[in-house]
Structure formats: structure tokens, C-alpha cells
Design a protein around this motif. Structure first.
Motif, PDB file in Angstrom:
ATOM      1  N   VAL A  42       0.353  -3.743   1.268  1.00 53.96           N
ATOM      2  CA  VAL A  42      -0.719  -2.760   1.482  1.00 53.96           C
ATOM      3  C   VAL A  42      -2.039  -3.466   1.220  1.00 53.96           C
ATOM      4  O   VAL A  42      -2.170  -4.257   0.290  1.00 53.96           O
ATOM      5  CB  VAL A  42      -0.527  -1.507   0.608  1.00 53.96           C
ATOM      6  N   ALA A  43      -3.027  -3.211   2.077  1.00 52.47           N
ATOM      7  CA  ALA A  43      -4.215  -4.048   2.136  1.00 52.47           C
ATOM      8  C   ALA A  43      -5.147  -3.911   0.943  1.00 52.47           C
ATOM      9  O   ALA A  43      -5.863  -4.851   0.619  1.00 52.47           O
ATOM     10  CB  ALA A  43      -4.994  -3.746   3.420  1.00 52.47           C
ATOM     11  N   ASN A  44      -5.149  -2.737   0.279  1.00 51.75           N
ATOM     12  CA  ASN A  44      -6.070  -2.599  -0.861  1.00 51.75           C
ATOM     13  C   ASN A  44      -5.485  -1.675  -1.912  1.00 51.75           C
ATOM     14  O   ASN A  44      -4.416  -1.065  -1.719  1.00 51.75           O
ATOM     15  CB  ASN A  44      -7.446  -2.125  -0.403  1.00 51.75           C
ATOM     16  N   ASP A  45      -6.181  -1.557  -3.035  1.00 51.38           N
ATOM     17  CA  ASP A  45      -5.671  -0.771  -4.150  1.00 51.38           C
ATOM     18  C   ASP A  45      -5.703   0.726  -3.873  1.00 51.38           C
ATOM     19  O   ASP A  45      -4.867   1.474  -4.391  1.00 51.38           O
ATOM     20  CB  ASP A  45      -6.471  -1.073  -5.422  1.00 51.38           C
ATOM     21  N   GLY A  46      -6.664   1.174  -3.079  1.00 53.85           N
ATOM     22  CA  GLY A  46      -6.668   2.581  -2.695  1.00 53.85           C
ATOM     23  C   GLY A  46      -5.414   2.924  -1.912  1.00 53.85           C
ATOM     24  O   GLY A  46      -4.777   3.960  -2.144  1.00 53.85           O
ATOM     25  N   GLY A  47      -5.040   2.035  -0.991  1.00 53.58           N
ATOM     26  CA  GLY A  47      -3.792   2.225  -0.256  1.00 53.58           C
ATOM     27  C   GLY A  47      -2.585   2.150  -1.176  1.00 53.58           C
ATOM     28  O   GLY A  47      -1.611   2.898  -1.013  1.00 53.58           O
ATOM     29  N   ALA A  48      -2.641   1.241  -2.152  1.00 52.84           N
ATOM     30  CA  ALA A  48      -1.536   1.114  -3.107  1.00 52.84           C
ATOM     31  C   ALA A  48      -1.359   2.398  -3.909  1.00 52.84           C
ATOM     32  O   ALA A  48      -0.234   2.798  -4.223  1.00 52.84           O
ATOM     33  CB  ALA A  48      -1.781  -0.067  -4.041  1.00 52.84           C
ATOM     34  N   ALA A  49      -2.466   3.068  -4.228  1.00 53.07           N
ATOM     35  CA  ALA A  49      -2.369   4.353  -4.929  1.00 53.07           C
ATOM     36  C   ALA A  49      -1.649   5.383  -4.065  1.00 53.07           C
ATOM     37  O   ALA A  49      -0.855   6.187  -4.568  1.00 53.07           O
ATOM     38  CB  ALA A  49      -3.765   4.860  -5.297  1.00 53.07           C
ATOM     39  N   GLY A  50      -1.909   5.341  -2.759  1.00 53.42           N
ATOM     40  CA  GLY A  50      -1.205   6.238  -1.851  1.00 53.42           C
ATOM     41  C   GLY A  50       0.271   5.922  -1.759  1.00 53.42           C
ATOM     42  O   GLY A  50       1.112   6.834  -1.711  1.00 53.42           O
TER      43      GLY A  50
END
Length: 374
Positions: free
Chosen positions: A228-236
């Protein structure tokens, strides 16, 4: 692998560039406008803006500055840029919502002789040539993510080619294209991609929706890890997995930006890695360069090329560039990464209370104890 020594030298060099730009005092010839793309990624309001403003105010007395955030709207950013130019801005520090469609902003700037620093994201709109590009080596970001994920999956001795769910960043962001390229370079032919999709606007909810669909299709045992490209996406991704009864600790995933909640997930073993980008030297270099340009000083310091990649082509021309080095971060520094403690914590990335910010929460989940163990 990025050595600590090389990284330290890189930071020293960047700060030398800052020094070269520092003679920015005198009467004002116009203002500088900082234009950032969105506010749902924490870094822009929490880091880029304050670091830029503090540095600019310390070195550029007599020159005013303004700030606008486009909240992910192309049309809003165009209105903000045109308003800044009308108000007398001589320099735009522009982090474009969509670098490929920033034509109108660039034309408005060109018509008025306004200098443009392409900040963090490269402006790639046809026939446009920003004066400078300041960012990180963004293809390297993807390489760090891909190599760390592959090493972790390999260490798990799965007995089969790892199956990976793949969630890219927004196609409107040229950086996302570079992250994707770098990650594919490291992972193609070495993993099986179960599903690949992209967050349209870098939203956590978009990543969660993609992940929900992927888990529904593959089942909880049909994948081994998540790019996943970023931490916001990782939170999702984390929210999706927990809602579907999947233990995130068993499915290593990547991230980027060293967001606070990502650091907490890393401590708890719920996210394998993030990519730490030292935003302060990036923002400060942009502030000092903007100061020089506002004063009409377009000379290139002799040591600038030595700390940058020289020039990056935006599809129209080679743009003078400063590129900083990203760092792969895990809890223990395994697989060619650096530790959370030696990077984010050491640099007090979340302020003087960085350790408290990471550790003194989520007692019910054991975060304080996990911090102590780490």
C-alpha cells in the motif's frame, strides 16, 4: 541499502544548500505563495506548512508569504494560485493537486513572470517548465517499500510464491506513479499480485473499500501481504482486515510518510514498515529558494548540483532539482531498514513529545508495554 553515513552526509549537504540560499534580507519586491494540495494527509498541515513558514520568516524579512490548501480540488487550487498572482506573488511554491493538469496555473504564472517551484510533486502538464523541483527520490520510495516487503515475506518461509494485494496512490499524483514503478521494479516476478488497484484521492476510505473487495474475493488466506502506497492507505487496510477478522500481524504491509498512527501500528506489529521522508529539510530548502527568487536572485549556488540529482525531466524540459533521500523504517531495522527509534523518534518528528505521542495511548491494546519492549 541506505547507510547511516551516506544519509548523514546527504543531510549535511542539504543544509549547506540552505546556507547558500540564506542571504535573503532587504526590501520586498513581492510575496511568496505556498500552495499545498490537500489536508487529509497529516504531513501538509502538521509539517510542510509550519516548517516552510518558520524558515521563510527567519531568513526573508521584508518579503511576505501566504498559504492556501486546495483540499484535493484542482479548481480550488487554480483559484488560489490566480488570486495569489493577482495579489502580487512573485513566486509560487506549488504542490499540485494534479501535476498533469496544472496548465492554467503555469500559464497564469508565466504571463506575469512569476517563478514556480514544483514542491514535492512534479508538475508534468504539457509544455510547462517550473523553475525548480524540490522533492524526494520518489521511485526510490517504491523500491524501499517493495524490497522491505519482499524480504519480510521471504523470511516467513511460506512455501509458495507470496500472494500480494496491491494498492497504489492517486493517479493524479506523479509521485504515485513513481512509487508504483519503484515497487514493481522490486516485486515483479517475485510475487503473485492477487489484486491491484489505486486510491483515487489518497483517501483511507478508498483503500479500505479496495481491501474489503480483495478479501471478499481471495478470502483471508488468499493473500500473504499488502503493498500500500502510504500510511493513510495502510490505515484503511488495517480497518478492513480487523473488520473481517484478519490479524494484521500475520499480513505484513507497507506504508509511507511516517504518520503517527502508522508508527503506533509498527510498534504493535500491525504494520511492517513505513517510509520516512524528512520533510523539514525539504520545506526549508523550498523556503530559502523561494526567498532568493522573490528577491530576483536566479543564480544557482555552485554546491546545489552536488546535493541534487541535477535535473529531472517533466516531459517538456529538464528541471533543476533538489532530491532528498527517503528512509525505510521498521521497528527493529531488519531487512535493510532503519529503526523507528533511530529515525522518527531521534528526530522528534512529532515534536518534543514524540515518544509520549507514540506510546502513551491505546493502553487497552498494550501500546505502552510494546514501546517499552521495543
Amino acid at each position: 541499502m541506505l547507510s547511516t553515513k551516506k544519509f548523514a552526509l546527504g543531510i549535511v549537504a542539504i543544509m549547506a544548500v540552505a546556507g547558500a540560499f540564506s542571504g535573503c534580507s532587504g526590501s520586498s519586491t513581492g510575496s511568496v505563495a505556498l500552495l499545498l494540495p490537500e489536508n487529509h494527509t497529516a504531513r501538509y498541515e502538521a509539517a510542510d506548512k509550519p516548517f516552510f513558514e518558520a524558515k521563510f520568516e527567519s531568513v526573508c524579512s521584508g518579503v511576505t508569504h501566504t498559504y492556501s490548501n486546495a483540499a484535493e480540488s484542482d479548481t480550488t487550487q487554480q483559484t488560489q494560485a490566480e488570486a495569489a498572482i493577482t495579489a502580487g506573488a512573485k513566486v509560487l511554491v506549488l504542490d499540485p493537486v494534479n501535476g498533469a493538469t496544472a496548465t492554467a496555473i503555469m500559464k497564469a504564472a508565466s504571463d506575469k513572470g512569476v517563478k514556480v517551484i514544483s514542491y514535492d510533486r512534479l508538475i508534468t502538464a504539457p509544455s510547462t517548465t517550473p523553475d525548480w523541483y524540490i522533492s524526494f527520490d520518489n521511485e526510490k520510495v517504491g523500491e524501499l517499500q517493495g524490497s522491505a516487503l519482499l524480504a519480510k515475506l521471504t523470511s516467513m518461509s511460506l512455501g509458495h510464491t507470496p500472494n500480494v494485494i496491491w494498492i497504489n496512490g492517486s493517479p493524479k499524483d506523479n509521485n504515485a506513479t513513481l512509487f508504483k514503478q519503484g515497487a514493481h521494479k522490486m516485486l515483479d516476478g517475485k510475487v503473485t499480485i492477487v489484486k491491484e488497484d489505486a486510491m483515487a484521492n489518497w483517501l483511507q476510505s478508498e483503500a479500505q473499500t479496495i481491501m474489503d473487495g480483495a478479501i471478499t474475493t481471495s478470502g483471508p488466506t488468499g493473500y500473504d501481504g499488502v503493498y500500500v502506497a502510504n500510511d493513510g492507505g495502510a490505515a484503511g487496510v488495517f480497518a478492513s482486515e480487523t473488520s473481517k477478522g484478519v490479524d494484521p500481524k500475520t499480513k505484513p504491509m507497507t506504508g509511507q510518510d511516517a504518520a503517527l498512527d502508522a508508527a503506533q501500528r509498527i510498534v504493535l506489529g500491525q504494520q511492517y514498515m513505513t517510509v520516512y521522508k524528512q520533510i523539514k529539510p525539504e520545506a526549508e530548502a523550498a523556503a530559502e529558494l523561494a526567498c532568493n527568487l522573490a528577491k530576483g536572485d536566479t543564480t544557482v549556488p555552485s554546491d546545489l548540483q552536488s546535493v541534487s540529482s541535477g535535473k529531472v525531466n517533466n516531459g517538456t524540459a529538464d528541471i533543476k532539482s533538489i532530491l532528498l533521500t527517503p528512509i525505510a523504517v521498521t521497528i527493529d531495522g531488519s531487512n535493510g531498514t532503519q529503526t523507528l527509534e533511530a529515525t522518527v523518534v531521534k528526530d522528534q518528528f512529532y515534536g518534543t513529545s514524540t515518544v509520549s505521542s507514540i506510546c502513551d495511548t491505546q493502553v487497552d491494546l498494550g501500546l505502552p508495554a510494546a514501546c517499552t519492549a521495543a
